[in-house]
Design an enzyme around this catalytic site. Structure first.
Site, PDB file in Angstrom:
ATOM      1  N   TYR A 107       1.144  -1.316  -0.003  1.00 15.49           N
ATOM      2  CA  TYR A 107      -0.644   0.176   0.448  1.00 15.49           C
ATOM      3  C   TYR A 107       0.932   1.442  -0.380  1.00 15.49           C
ATOM      4  O   TYR A 107       1.810   1.235   0.009  1.00 15.49           O
ATOM      5  CB  TYR A 107      -1.371   0.305   1.088  1.00 15.49           C
ATOM      6  CG  TYR A 107      -0.475   0.725   2.866  1.00 15.49           C
ATOM      7  CD1 TYR A 107      -0.055   2.195   2.430  1.00 15.49           C
ATOM      8  CD2 TYR A 107       0.594   0.128   3.312  1.00 15.49           C
ATOM      9  CE1 TYR A 107      -0.407   2.334   3.365  1.00 15.49           C
ATOM     10  CE2 TYR A 107       0.862   0.682   4.329  1.00 15.49           C
ATOM     11  CZ  TYR A 107       0.496   2.401   4.859  1.00 15.49           C
ATOM     12  OH  TYR A 107       0.460   2.399   6.036  1.00 15.49           O
ATOM     13  N   PHE A 199      -2.531   0.744  12.776  1.00 13.16           N
ATOM     14  CA  PHE A 199      -2.784  -0.283  12.181  1.00 13.16           C
ATOM     15  C   PHE A 199      -1.255  -1.020  11.454  1.00 13.16           C
ATOM     16  O   PHE A 199      -0.985  -2.201  12.045  1.00 13.16           O
ATOM     17  CB  PHE A 199      -3.764  -0.888  10.832  1.00 13.16           C
ATOM     18  CG  PHE A 199      -3.565  -1.563   9.757  1.00 13.16           C
ATOM     19  CD1 PHE A 199      -4.062  -2.727  10.138  1.00 13.16           C
ATOM     20  CD2 PHE A 199      -2.645  -1.285   9.106  1.00 13.16           C
ATOM     21  CE1 PHE A 199      -4.464  -3.930   9.291  1.00 13.16           C
ATOM     22  CE2 PHE A 199      -2.941  -2.778   7.977  1.00 13.16           C
ATOM     23  CZ  PHE A 199      -3.757  -4.177   8.113  1.00 13.16           C
ATOM     24  N   ASP A 200      -1.024   0.034  10.904  1.00 13.58           N
ATOM     25  CA  ASP A 200       0.662  -0.470  10.519  1.00 13.58           C
ATOM     26  C   ASP A 200       1.898  -1.001  11.792  1.00 13.58           C
ATOM     27  O   ASP A 200       2.192  -1.630  11.937  1.00 13.58           O
ATOM     28  CB  ASP A 200       1.553   0.652   9.905  1.00 13.58           C
ATOM     29  CG  ASP A 200       0.596   1.308   9.015  1.00 13.58           C
ATOM     30  OD1 ASP A 200      -0.608   2.251   8.885  1.00 13.58           O
ATOM     31  OD2 ASP A 200       1.252   1.151   7.972  1.00 13.58           O
ATOM     32  N   THR A 201       1.492  -0.066  12.980  1.00 11.94           N
ATOM     33  CA  THR A 201       2.593  -0.529  13.945  1.00 11.94           C
ATOM     34  C   THR A 201       2.120  -2.419  14.416  1.00 11.94           C
ATOM     35  O   THR A 201       2.889  -2.229  14.621  1.00 11.94           O
ATOM     36  CB  THR A 201       2.176   0.711  14.745  1.00 11.94           C
ATOM     37  OG1 THR A 201       2.859   2.271  14.846  1.00 11.94           O
ATOM     38  CG2 THR A 201       3.021   0.458  16.360  1.00 11.94           C
TER      39      THR A 201
END
Length: 415
Positions: A107, A199-201
């Protein structure tokens, strides 16, 4: 969980099947979406040697974003549209990745802040089977970044917080430029609770604890001055996410053992491996002994600090006395921990270690000065025992931060 077993296999795809699916999560981006997708499509067509797909994940936009996305899907081959009825970048990525049939998922942000030349280096280790996740990093020495000082400070502080609170070893959690193997995503996504910016972390921390290999690519990044991200709200949400994830890790609420068994790479064997760092989830070698010695040095430093504070309080006042006592004991504390706790002697890296000790001193000063200021706001002339008790509590919090910072900085072999 699906057993993956053995080393990661290189991806073998049918000629017509997309090897890479690049997801672009968008919310009210009717102006930027068209130029972004056309530029990305042109780059992939010219420079990416495998079939690809671009998925526009619309986060419940209320402008003409969905209409623009449908037009792009009709105009450009390999462009798909996914519409969600609720906002949230994490929600969009989870839905798009879960629905994709491509073996490698990526993404990027719609503003294309990252130079697209980094896209192939990002996904190549996943296609070959060398790595399991890949992230772009703006904090590498070779990265070239153009952005404001405020965002730079916030980004570095956040990643420092992750290193201290969650023992993160990746350098840049929030760069909007990431990729993951689909088989790995299928196992991790059901465990990721955040649907927003954290979300990424959360995904990266789970991957690290599962023993997965995270590949980092230095990127060239030009910040979008028209970014609509609410920095304060995002920072608060991230702090709540750090606290929630930290509790889950401490209480064992996450199936880390199962993840490591299913996804993790087998440990290396032999003399070199035995001298290496601890695997995720293990207690680092020497940590119990270090904690005991650090606690002993900390008690001695706290007593010396209190004696200096009491001795100078009447002459200098509360805040100057606090500053002087902290500064003197901070230098002595770093020297003692360097020699006694971490077993480091000689002058090698001494300047760096004392600089890290001064950073810990600055944090301790902020905590104790803030505690004193708050106490004097409640009571103009507090009792001396109450004042000392508040300082001891603030110093305990500063001590935890000091240990984390010093251990990170002094984590190399004894000389």
């Amino acid at each position: 969980m699906t057993a993956l077993g053995g080393p990661r296999a290189a991806i073998q795809a049918r000629p017509t099947a997309a090897v890479l699916d690049v997801v672009i999560p968008v919310y009210n981006e009717e102006v930027d979406l068209g130029p972004c997708v056309r530029r990305l499509h042109a780059h992939l067509s010219a420079h990416f040697p495998y079939p690809f797909q671009i998925t526009i994940a619309d986060n419940a936009s209320v402008d003409d974003t969905l209409k623009v996305a449908d037009g792009l899907a009709g105009e450009l081959p390999g462009v798909e549209v996914l519409h969600l009825d609720a906002k949230g970048r994490g929600r969009a990525l989870s839905a798009a990745w879960s629905a994709s049939s491509a073996p490698v998922l990526a993404y990027m942000d719609v503003d294309l802040s990252t130079d697209l030349a980094a896209l192939l280096p990002l996904v190549a280790p996943l296609i070959s089977g060398h790595s399991d996740l890949a992230i772009g990093t703006r904090l590498a020495r070779t990265s070239r970044v153009v952005r404001g000082a405020k965002r730079e400070v916030i980004s570095r502080a956040y990643n420092l917080l992750l290193r201290g609170a969650l023992a993160a070893r990746f350098s840049d959690a929030q760069c909007g430029f990431k990729a993951i193997r689909a088989d790995v995503a299928a196992e991790l996504l059901p465990l990721v609770r955040d649907t927003g910016w954290f979300f990424d972390t959360e995904l990266l921390v789970l991957a690290q604890r599962a023993g997965l290999r995270i590949h980092e690519v230095p990127v060239d990044w030009v910040d979008d001055p028209d970014s609509r991200v609410d920095i304060v709200a995002t920072a608060l949400a991230d702090l709540r996410g750090v606290g929630r994830l930290g509790r889950a890790l401490l209480t064992g609420a996450l199936p880390l053992a199962d993840l490591r068994a299913q996804l993790g790479r087998a440990p290396l064997t032999g003399p070199r491996a035995r001298r290496g760092p601890a695997l995720p989830g293990q207690v680092p070698v020497g940590l119990p002994r270090q904690l005991v010695r650090f606690a002993a040095v900390g008690v001695a430093s706290t007593l010396a600090y209190l004696l200096l504070f009491v001795a100078t309080r009447g002459l200098l006042g509360a805040q100057p006395a606090n500053l002087l006592a902290l500064l003197v004991t901070a230098v002595a504390n770093t020297a003692a921990n360097r020699r006694l706790t971490f077993g480091i002697s000689g002058r090698r890296h001494a300047a760096r270690h004392h600089a890290q000790g001064l950073l810990a001193f600055a944090l301790g000063l902020a905590l104790t000065s803030g505690a004193l200021a708050a106490l004097h706001t409640v009571s103009a002339v507090p009792a001396r025992p109450v004042e000392l008790a508040v300082l001891v509590a603030a110093n305990l919090a500063a001590t935890v931060l000091r240990f984390v910072l010093l251990r990170l900085g002094m984590h190399h072999r004894r000389t």
